[in-house]
Structures are given as structure tokens and as C-alpha cells.
Design an enzyme around this catalytic site. Structure first.
Site, short mmCIF file in Angstrom:
data_model
loop_
_atom_site.label_atom_id
_atom_site.label_comp_id
_atom_site.label_asym_id
_atom_site.label_seq_id
_atom_site.Cartn_x
_atom_site.Cartn_y
_atom_site.Cartn_z
N ASP A 48 0.82 -1.21 0.00
CA ASP A 48 0.00 0.00 0.00
C ASP A 48 0.85 1.26 0.00
O ASP A 48 0.32 2.37 -0.12
CB ASP A 48 -0.95 0.00 1.21
CG ASP A 48 -2.37 -0.37 0.80
OD1 ASP A 48 -2.57 -0.78 -0.35
OD2 ASP A 48 -3.29 -0.25 1.64
N ASP A 354 -10.90 -7.02 10.77
CA ASP A 354 -10.78 -8.47 10.90
C ASP A 354 -11.86 -9.04 11.82
O ASP A 354 -12.52 -10.02 11.49
CB ASP A 354 -9.38 -8.84 11.42
CG ASP A 354 -8.87 -7.87 12.48
OD1 ASP A 354 -9.70 -7.18 13.11
OD2 ASP A 354 -7.66 -7.79 12.68
#
Length: 640
Positions: A48, A354
Site C-alpha cells: 500500500d 478483521d
């Protein structure tokens, strides 16, 4: 091997400064060398940061893998991270074939690291190195971290018969991906990167099982894939399992776990307990997923025995064709008007994507497993400073509480979908943030009332004192016994108690405030990267188990102010007793508060040491000390 499903391994990194490429490639190399048929193994790195430095490091790692993978498999090497492996103390006088090979591989590894660090220090890749791979053409003067086109480069094509290691065995597929970033488009942090990886991998390898790892969490157990597949391929219940979660364990935990990172009770009691309800919590790394469940599919009995139904889409396409097709899937606009981030992939809008994703998967009818083998599968890096540890815990607490206040609250979203025990187990963590309030009350009201001579608890001779004493004593005895049974030392348990005081009075409280402000629409979700490397001085301090307070963080001001408030109150009572300002009857009413205040002072011992004794870089900054003393003094002077 034809009966085994393929495995795609995702490694995510976001910033080459905070997460050095040398750290990242060790994780990648450990993943590439796991014991699984290489034709069914693919490793994807999501960058990223969009950094050509990381891309260069991955190219170097791909070359070194031709030596490292056969060495690992020939001598059954563990751990599979070169850096972790070579830090072991080997017998220098050993003259076996393994020792000679090890020395050669180590020299090659050190040379590779030197080349990578030389490029990093220059902050650019020299032209002669750029000419060695077509992928560097993706980077021009207009490419920045937050503004660049999608980049997908298949560095090793596992289909290519010429892509072999030094022993002539096929290498696993290796892919670099930097999804498209534009300043005016939301990128959804790690969740967005994971979803892009899911789509890109579906185009290239499309393996039935996905393993995701943080860039600092290397493979320690070479057979971790085989062990996870035992759950998925179980003939009776394997088709019910969506993911297998491994514990987060670390290679830099001190003897007495200075910052309470290892949490043996958490990994051996709490999380396996929730897993017993078929609802193990997805922790974001070290997790094996069934691809279909991660992509939004609801559980069905039809998933039984479908491992060989998902294969590569078209083995006849060239590398260039696969790369170009994958770039479309990694573009900003691909998700528009789709269910990605909602019903497909990882869920957007939460700092702990998550946990909420794992909950959503379970509410679609799937089960999950928490697996904690004796031979730890994956090992990462724990925060080596108090500041980093508290910032990380703030993000966790914030995200957890955000889930509780959203439509994904387990008691609402999980109604008639997951078991009551699972809902309660989730909420133990989702309510970390508001748990700060009662502790803050005790940390402030207790010393304040003691200084003013106001009793908060029943007299010791009173029978109403018994419930308070019973809860306090039994809770701490049980907690200590549990910690000792599962391998902690007394000092490690005490350090954990201190850390919970610091966490709840700072991280949890700030997370509570941030989450409430966000619910009112006054701020947006942010994501803070946790630093993976520190200076040698900080590292040495950590290994010596000396707490690091060398920051002007607001959290340290809160910690030191509360510590000083308790110290002033305790000293004030002692002075009053010796000066005759307190009668015996009055003192009897305050004994409980004196004891609790004394415990708070003892817990904050390292804080006082950092304020008044230490002179090193980890001591409390003068500005923090001044503010804490002034604030604590003003609190004590408030009249009632």
C-alpha cells in the site's frame, strides 16, 4: 498432492519507512518455503506504500528464494524466516554438509540485505538495477504513495517450467501488487488491500484456501499449511469451517513480559473458549480462510468435498495478459456499485476490520476454529515501547467498541445466528473502551476522597465489608493462579496488572471518547500503523525490562498525573496520622482506601522512577512531569 487444495498467501505492508522492506521479504521468504506442493502455492505481497524500494527488495528475495527454499526443505529448517533462523547460535566448529551449506546461504543472505539497504539509504533504485526488470517502468515521476495507477507484477510464474530453484524444483508463484490510489477516493486501509488481493489472486491462482499474514509475522512451523488443512478437509465437519485462526505470538517478549504482550491466559483459555462455540475470533493475521466464505458465500452442506473445483482460470494466458486483467481488479473504481466491503470480502468502515468480518462470516452459518499448536505457526514483533503499545491498544479498543455500537453488535446482528456464549465472548473485547470508566473513577475518586478524609467503603468490622474484600481477594488470587498455571511468572502477572491500569486509563478511555465523537458524526475512521523497528537504545532498554516513557504523549501526561494524585493522597494521609489530624475511628473508616491507594502507588513504581530518578532517554520529559505535578496538586486543593 493432487488431492490437496491450492493455498494463496497474502502479505500486507503499507509503508517502507515504518515496515522496512528487509522485514517484509523475510515474511515472504518464510511463506514461500512452507511445506506444500509448490505448484499449488502462491504468495502475494500487497504494497500500500506503492514503493519501488519494496518492489526491488521483493525482486532480490525472489532470486534468493532459489537457494533458500531447497535449503529449508533439504534440512527441515525452522523457523523459515532467514533473519530469525540465522540469529540462532550455531556450532562454529561443525563440519557437516548442513553447516557448510548454512554458511554459504548466510553469506548470500547478508549480501542481499546489504544490497537492499544500500538502495534504501539512497531512497531510489539505480538505473542499472531498474533495467533488470520491466516492472520498474510502472514508477515514474508522478507516482506517489497516495496517487498511482494499479501495479501488478508476476515476479515468479509458477506455471513456467523454467522457474526452478537451485535443485531444479518448481518455485511457487510470487506476485507484487500495489492497488490503485487516488487522493479523492477512499481506500479503506488494510481491508481495501485485502479485498484487492482476493480479487487479483482469483484471476491468477484462485486457490481454495487463503492465508493472510502481517508483514512482520513470519512462518515458524513449516507444516502449518498441512495442519490447517486437517481442519478444512475433515470428512465430518471440515465443510463447516470458514477459517482457522492461529494465536499472535512474538519473538521479542522479555522474560517477564514488560508490556503484557504475550497474554498466555488469552491464548490458552479465553480465545480457545470462544472457539469452543464455533466462533473463534478472526484476529487479522495468521489466519487460514476458505476463499468462498471470505467472498460472502453462505454456509451450505454442498461445500463438502469441493477442493478441486477451483483452479486457475486459464493457464494459457501469458504473464502480461494476467497482469493486465488483474490491474482492472485492483483499480479504485472496480468496487463501485458492488458488495465488496459490505457482503463480500473484508468489511469496511471499522479500524478492526478483521473482527467484524469474522463475526459476519459466522453469522452466515460458518464455524471457525482457534488453533494453538505447541510448535507455534507464525511469530511476529511485539511493540517494544509503551507509547507504541498504547497507541496500538487504542486502535483496537476504538474499533471493538465501534462494532458494539453498530449494526454488527453480536447481540443484534448475531441474534439466532451464533450461540449466546459466543456473543458474550465477543463482548468481553468489544467493551474494552467503556471499561475505562470504572477504573478511571477509582483512579481519581479514590485518592481524592482519601485526601479529603471521605470514606467510600464500609468499615472493616462491618459485615458489609465482606463482599468487597471477597471480590477483590478472590479475583486477584484466581488471576494470579491462572497466570502461573499457564506459564507466566509472578512479575509478568504484575506487569500485566500495571499495563491494564495504563491501558484502561489512557488507551481505552481515549478510544471511548473517539468512538462517541465518531458516532456523533464529528470525525472519521483513521488507521495508525504500528512501528516495527526502533533504535538500538530503545531496544536495549526493552530487553533490560526498563519502561520507556521518553515521549511527550498525552497518554503519559494522564498516567503520570494519576500516579502523582495517588502518591500525594497517600503521603497526605500518612502526614495527617503522624500529625494527629486523624483520629483512630476516622482511620478505621479509611483503611480500605489506604490499601487500594497503596496498591496504585506500587503499580506506578516505574512511573515515579521515570519522573524523579532516571536520567536516561526513557525518563519522563520535563514538560510531562511539570504538567502532572501541577494537575495533581490542583486536584488535591479542590475544596468540598
Amino acid at each position: 498432492s493432487y488431492k490437496l487444495p491450492g493455498v494463496d498467501i497474502f502479505v500486507c505492508t503499507a509503508d517502507p519507512t515504518v515496515e522496512p522492506p528487509t522485514l517484509v521479504i523475510n515474511t515472504v521468504l518464510s511463506a514461500m518455503s512452507l511445506n506444500h506442493p509448490t505448484e499449488k502455492l502462491s504468495v502475494y505481497l500487497s504494497d500500500d506504500g506503492g514503493s519501488q524500494l519494496t518492489f526491488y527488495a521483493l525482486l532480490e528475495a525472489s532470486r534468493f528464494s532459489k537457494l533458500w527454499i531447497p535449503f529449508c526443505k533439504k534440512f527441515n529448517v525452522e523457523p523459515r524466516s532467514p533473519d530469525a533462523y540465522f540469529t540462532h547460535n550455531f556450532d562454529l566448529h561443525e563440519h557437516t554438509a548442513e553447516a557448510q551449506q548454512r554458511l554459504f546461504i548466510k553469506e548470500q543472505y547478508e549480501d542481499m540485505i546489504k544490497r537492499i539497504e544500500a538502495v534504501i539509504n539512497k531512497d531510489s533504485v539505480p538505473e542499472e538495477l531498474k533495467n533488470q526488470h520491466k516492472g520498474f517502468s510502472e514508477w515514474d515521476s508522478n507516482v506517489t504513495k497516495q496517487n498511482h495507477q494499479p501495479i501488478v507484477q508476476i515476479i515468479i510464474d509458477g506455471r513456467d517450467n523454467n522457474a526452478v530453484d537451485s535443485d531444479g524444483c518448481r518455485l511457487p508463484t510470487l506476485v507484487y501488487m500495489a492497488r490503485e490510489k487516488r487522493p479523492d477516493r477512499l481506500h479503506h486501509f488494510k481491508a481495501g488491500a485485502m479485498n484487492a488481493l482476493i480479487r487479483v489472486s482469483s484471476e491468477i491462482s484462485n486457490s481454495a484456501i487463503i492465508l493472510n499474514l502481517d508483514c512482520d509475522m513470519y512462518a515458524n512451523n513449516a507444516d502449518s499449511i498441512k495442519e490447517a488443512l486437517c481442519f478444512f478437509m475433515d470428512e465430518e465437519r471440515g465443510h463447516q469451517i470458514a477459517f482457522v485462526q492461529h494465536p499472535q505470538k512474538y519473538n521479542n517478549i522479555t522474560k517477564n513480559d514488560l508490556y503484557g504482550n504475550s497474554s498466555p491466559v488469552l491464548h490458552k483459555v479465553e480465545l480457545p473458549g470462544i472457539g469452543g462455540y464455533g466462533s473463534a475470533i478472526y484476529c487479522g493475521t495468521g489466519c487460514f480462510h476458505r476463499r468462498t466464505s471470505l467472498c460472502g458465500t453462505k454456509y451450505s452442506e454442498e461445500h463438502k468435498g469441493l477442493w478441486n473445483s477451483e483452479t486457475r482460470k486459464d493457464d494459457n494466458r501469458t504473464v502480461h495478459e494476467l497482469e493486465e486483467a488483474s490491474k482492472v481488479l485492483a483499480s479504485c473504481g472496480f468496487e463501485k456499485g458492488t458488495q465488496w466491503g459490505k457482503e463480500m470480502g473484508l468489511i469496511y468502515g471499522c479500524p478492526v476490520e478483521d473482527v467484524v468480518t469474522g463475526l459476519a462470516i459466522q453469522c452466515r452459518g460458518w464455524n471457525s476454529v482457534y488453533y494453538n499448536p505447541d510448535n507455534t505457526a507464525f511469530i511476529g514483533v511485539a511493540p517494544p515501547t509503551l507509547d507504541i503499545a498504547l497507541v496500538q491498544f487504542t486502535r483496537w479498543s476504538d474499533g471493538m467498541f465501534q462494532i458494539f455500537l453498530s449494526k454488527y453488535c453480536p447481540f443484534i446482528y448475531g441474534h439466532n445466528k451464533i450461540k449466546l456464549g459466543a456473543k458474550m465472548g465477543y463482548c468481553v473485547y468489544l467493551l474494552w473502551a467503556p471499561s475505562s470508566l470504572p477504573l478511571l473513577y477509582y483512579a481519581i475518586a479514590l485518592p481524592f476522597s482519601l485526601f479529603q478524609g471521605i470514606p467510600l467503603f464500609p468499615d472493616i468490622p462491618s459485615r458489609w465489608f465482606i463482599p468487597f474484600a471477597y471480590v477483590f481477594v478472590s479475583k486477584n488470587i484466581y488471576s494470579l493462579a491462572e497466570a502461573l498455571i499457564f506459564g507466566s511468572t509472578f512479575k509478568a502477572w504484575w506487569n500485566l496488572q500495571r499495563m491494564w491500569v495504563h491501558r484502561r486509563t489512557t488507551s481505552c478511555f481515549f478510544a471511548f471518547i473517539d468512538c462517541i465523537v465518531r458516532q456523533l458524526g464529528l470525525s472519521q475512521t483513521t488507521f495508525t500503523l504500528t512501528a516495527k523497528v526502533v533504535t538500538d537504545d530503545v531496544s536495549k532498554m526493552y530487553q533490560q525490562e526498563i519502561m520507556d516513557f521518553g515521549s511527550t504523549s498525552t497518554m503519559f501526561t494522564v498516567i503520570s498525573t494519576l500516579a502523582m494524585l495517588n502518591l500525594f493522597s497517600l503521603i497526605g494521609v500518612v502526614v495527617k496520622v503522624f500529625m494527629g489530624g486523624l483520629e483512630c475511628k476516622d482511620m478505621e473508616n479509611l483503611v480500605s482506601q489506604v490499601v487500594l491507594c497503596g496498591i496504585m502507588v506500587t503499580v506506578n513504581g516505574p512511573v515515579y522512577e521515570a519522573l524523579f530518578v532516571r536520567k536516561d532517554k526513557g525518563s519522563m520529559p520535563g514538560s510531562v512531569m511539570f504538567k502532572s505535578i501541577v494537575l495533581a496538586s490542583l486536584a488535591c486543593l479542590i475544596p468540598l
